[in-house]
Design a protein around this motif. Structure first.
Motif, PDB file in Angstrom:
ATOM      1  N   LEU A  34       0.823  -1.204   0.000  1.00  0.00           N
ATOM      2  CA  LEU A  34       0.000   0.000   0.000  1.00  0.00           C
ATOM      3  C   LEU A  34       0.862   1.262   0.000  1.00  0.00           C
ATOM      4  CD1 LEU A  34      -2.796   1.219   0.021  1.00  0.00           C
ATOM      5  CD2 LEU A  34      -2.818   1.031   2.519  1.00  0.00           C
ATOM      6  N   ARG A  35       2.006   1.217   0.690  1.00  0.00           N
ATOM      7  CA  ARG A  35       2.882   2.390   0.703  1.00  0.00           C
ATOM      8  C   ARG A  35       3.505   2.619  -0.669  1.00  0.00           C
ATOM      9  NH1 ARG A  35       5.788   1.432   6.623  1.00  0.00           N
ATOM     10  NH2 ARG A  35       3.803   1.371   7.764  1.00  0.00           N
ATOM     11  N   VAL A  36       3.853   1.543  -1.371  1.00  0.00           N
ATOM     12  CA  VAL A  36       4.371   1.702  -2.729  1.00  0.00           C
ATOM     13  C   VAL A  36       3.309   2.334  -3.612  1.00  0.00           C
ATOM     14  CG1 VAL A  36       5.228   0.504  -4.779  1.00  0.00           C
ATOM     15  CG2 VAL A  36       5.998  -0.222  -2.519  1.00  0.00           C
ATOM     16  N   ARG A  37       2.049   1.913  -3.463  1.00  0.00           N
ATOM     17  CA  ARG A  37       0.967   2.482  -4.272  1.00  0.00           C
ATOM     18  C   ARG A  37       0.765   3.965  -3.941  1.00  0.00           C
ATOM     19  NH1 ARG A  37      -4.365  -0.965  -4.339  1.00  0.00           N
ATOM     20  NH2 ARG A  37      -4.764   0.422  -6.095  1.00  0.00           N
ATOM     21  N   LEU A  53      -6.460   9.932  -1.098  1.00  0.00           N
ATOM     22  CA  LEU A  53      -5.815   8.641  -1.311  1.00  0.00           C
ATOM     23  C   LEU A  53      -6.732   7.499  -0.885  1.00  0.00           C
ATOM     24  CD1 LEU A  53      -2.236   9.538  -0.065  1.00  0.00           C
ATOM     25  CD2 LEU A  53      -2.802   8.773  -2.381  1.00  0.00           C
ATOM     26  N   ALA A  54      -7.424   7.682   0.231  1.00  0.00           N
ATOM     27  CA  ALA A  54      -8.340   6.646   0.710  1.00  0.00           C
ATOM     28  C   ALA A  54      -9.428   6.370  -0.320  1.00  0.00           C
ATOM     29  CB  ALA A  54      -8.963   7.079   2.037  1.00  0.00           C
ATOM     30  N   GLU A  55      -9.960   7.427  -0.921  1.00  0.00           N
ATOM     31  CA  GLU A  55     -11.005   7.265  -1.925  1.00  0.00           C
ATOM     32  C   GLU A  55     -10.468   6.543  -3.154  1.00  0.00           C
ATOM     33  OE1 GLU A  55     -14.203  10.004  -4.459  1.00  0.00           O
ATOM     34  OE2 GLU A  55     -12.879  10.916  -2.969  1.00  0.00           O
ATOM     35  N   ARG A  56      -9.275   6.906  -3.584  1.00  0.00           N
ATOM     36  CA  ARG A  56      -8.685   6.297  -4.772  1.00  0.00           C
ATOM     37  C   ARG A  56      -8.315   4.833  -4.535  1.00  0.00           C
ATOM     38  NH1 ARG A  56      -5.752   8.236  -9.370  1.00  0.00           N
ATOM     39  NH2 ARG A  56      -6.131  10.370  -8.702  1.00  0.00           N
ATOM     40  N   LEU A  57      -7.883   4.513  -3.321  1.00  0.00           N
ATOM     41  CA  LEU A  57      -7.367   3.182  -3.024  1.00  0.00           C
ATOM     42  C   LEU A  57      -8.385   2.260  -2.368  1.00  0.00           C
ATOM     43  CD1 LEU A  57      -3.889   4.319  -1.659  1.00  0.00           C
ATOM     44  CD2 LEU A  57      -4.307   3.098  -3.806  1.00  0.00           C
ATOM     45  N   GLY A  58      -9.555   2.785  -2.019  1.00  0.00           N
ATOM     46  CA  GLY A  58     -10.549   1.963  -1.359  1.00  0.00           C
ATOM     47  C   GLY A  58     -10.157   1.608   0.064  1.00  0.00           C
TER      48      GLY A  58
END
Length: 206
Positions: A34-37, A53-58
C-alpha cells in the motif's frame, strides 16, 4: 534500481548525480504494497491528502494517514507548505530521482527482502498500468493519445559500454521532458508514464 522515479517516474539500474539512494531504513519503510501504491500516486498525480488517497485506493483515511506518516518519517514524502489545514494535510513526493540500488542495504537479508518487495510491487503496478492502457486503446482511448504513445520492444547486440551510452541518451531525453513540463497544466494535460528498459539477455545456454 532507480524509481526513476528517475526524474520523477520510471525505473532503471544506474544511479545518477543528484539521485537519492534509499538507505535500509527508508527501504523498509517503503516495503509495504500500500505504501508503494501511495508513493506511486504521489509521483504520478501530485499532491494528495489522506482522504483523497483513501477514496482512490478503497482504504480508510485512518489507514492512509498512518502510511503517509510512516513514509514522511524517512522523508520519502513531505508536507506541502501553505496548503491544507490541521485536519486536511497535503503530501507530495520531493522532486528528483530515487534509487533503490543501495549496495549496503542488500548485504543483509532484511535489506534484500525490503528491496525485493519494493521492486516487485513497483513493476507490478507498471504492468497493470500498461495492460489497462492496452485495454483502453482497444475500446475507446482518445485517438490523439493513441497517436502520441509508443509500446515497443527491440533487440540490439551491444557491449557494456555501448549499453551505458544508450541508457545515458535515453535518460537525457526523459529528464529533459520531465524538467521542461513538470508543472504544466491545462485541459489536454494528463500524467504520462515513461518507461525505459535496457538490460542484457541471458545467453542461449541460460
Amino acid at each position: 534500481m532507480t524509481n526513476e522515479l528517475p526524474a520523477q517516474d520510471g525505473a532503471g539500474d544506474g544511479v545518477r548525480p543528484g539521485d537519492r539512494v534509499l538507505d535500509a531504513g527508508a527501504l523498509r519503510a517503503l516495503a509495504h504494497p500500500l505504501r508503494v501504491r501511495i508513493y506511486d500516486i504521489l509521483s504520478q498525480y501530485g499532491a494528495q491528502t489522506a482522504s483523497s488517497l483513501a477514496e482512490r485506493l478503497g482504504e480508510s483515511s485512518g489507514s492512509t494517514s498512518y502510511h503517509l506518516r510512516a513514509l514522511a518519517k524517512h522523508e520519502l514524502i513531505v508536507e506541502v507548505d501553505g496548503r491544507g489545514s490541521g485536519r486536511e494535510r497535503w503530501w507530495e513526493r520531493p522532486v528528483g530521482g530515487v534509487s533503490f540500488a543501495n549496495p549496503e542495504a542488500i548485504k543483509t537479508p532484511s535489506g534484500r527482502a525490503a528491496t525485493q518487495i519494493v521492486m516487485n510491487e513497483f513493476f507490478r503496478l507498471r504492468q497493470e498500468q500498461l495492460m489497462a492502457f492496452v485495454d483502453r486503446g482497444l475500446g475507446g482511448e482518445d485517438p490523439s493519445w493513441q497517436e502520441g504513445t509508443m509500446i515497443s520492444t527491440a533487440t540490439a547486440r551491444l557491449t557494456p559500454e555501448q549499453s551505458k551510452e544508450l541508457t545515458r541518451k535515453i535518460m537525457a531525453l526523459i529528464d529533459d521532458a520531465v524538467d521542461k513540463h513538470r508543472d504544466q497544466d491545462g485541459d489536454d494535460v494528463r500524467p504520462v508514464t515513461i518507461r525505459a528498459d535496457v538490460f542484457p539477455l541471458p545467453g542461449l545456454e541460460g
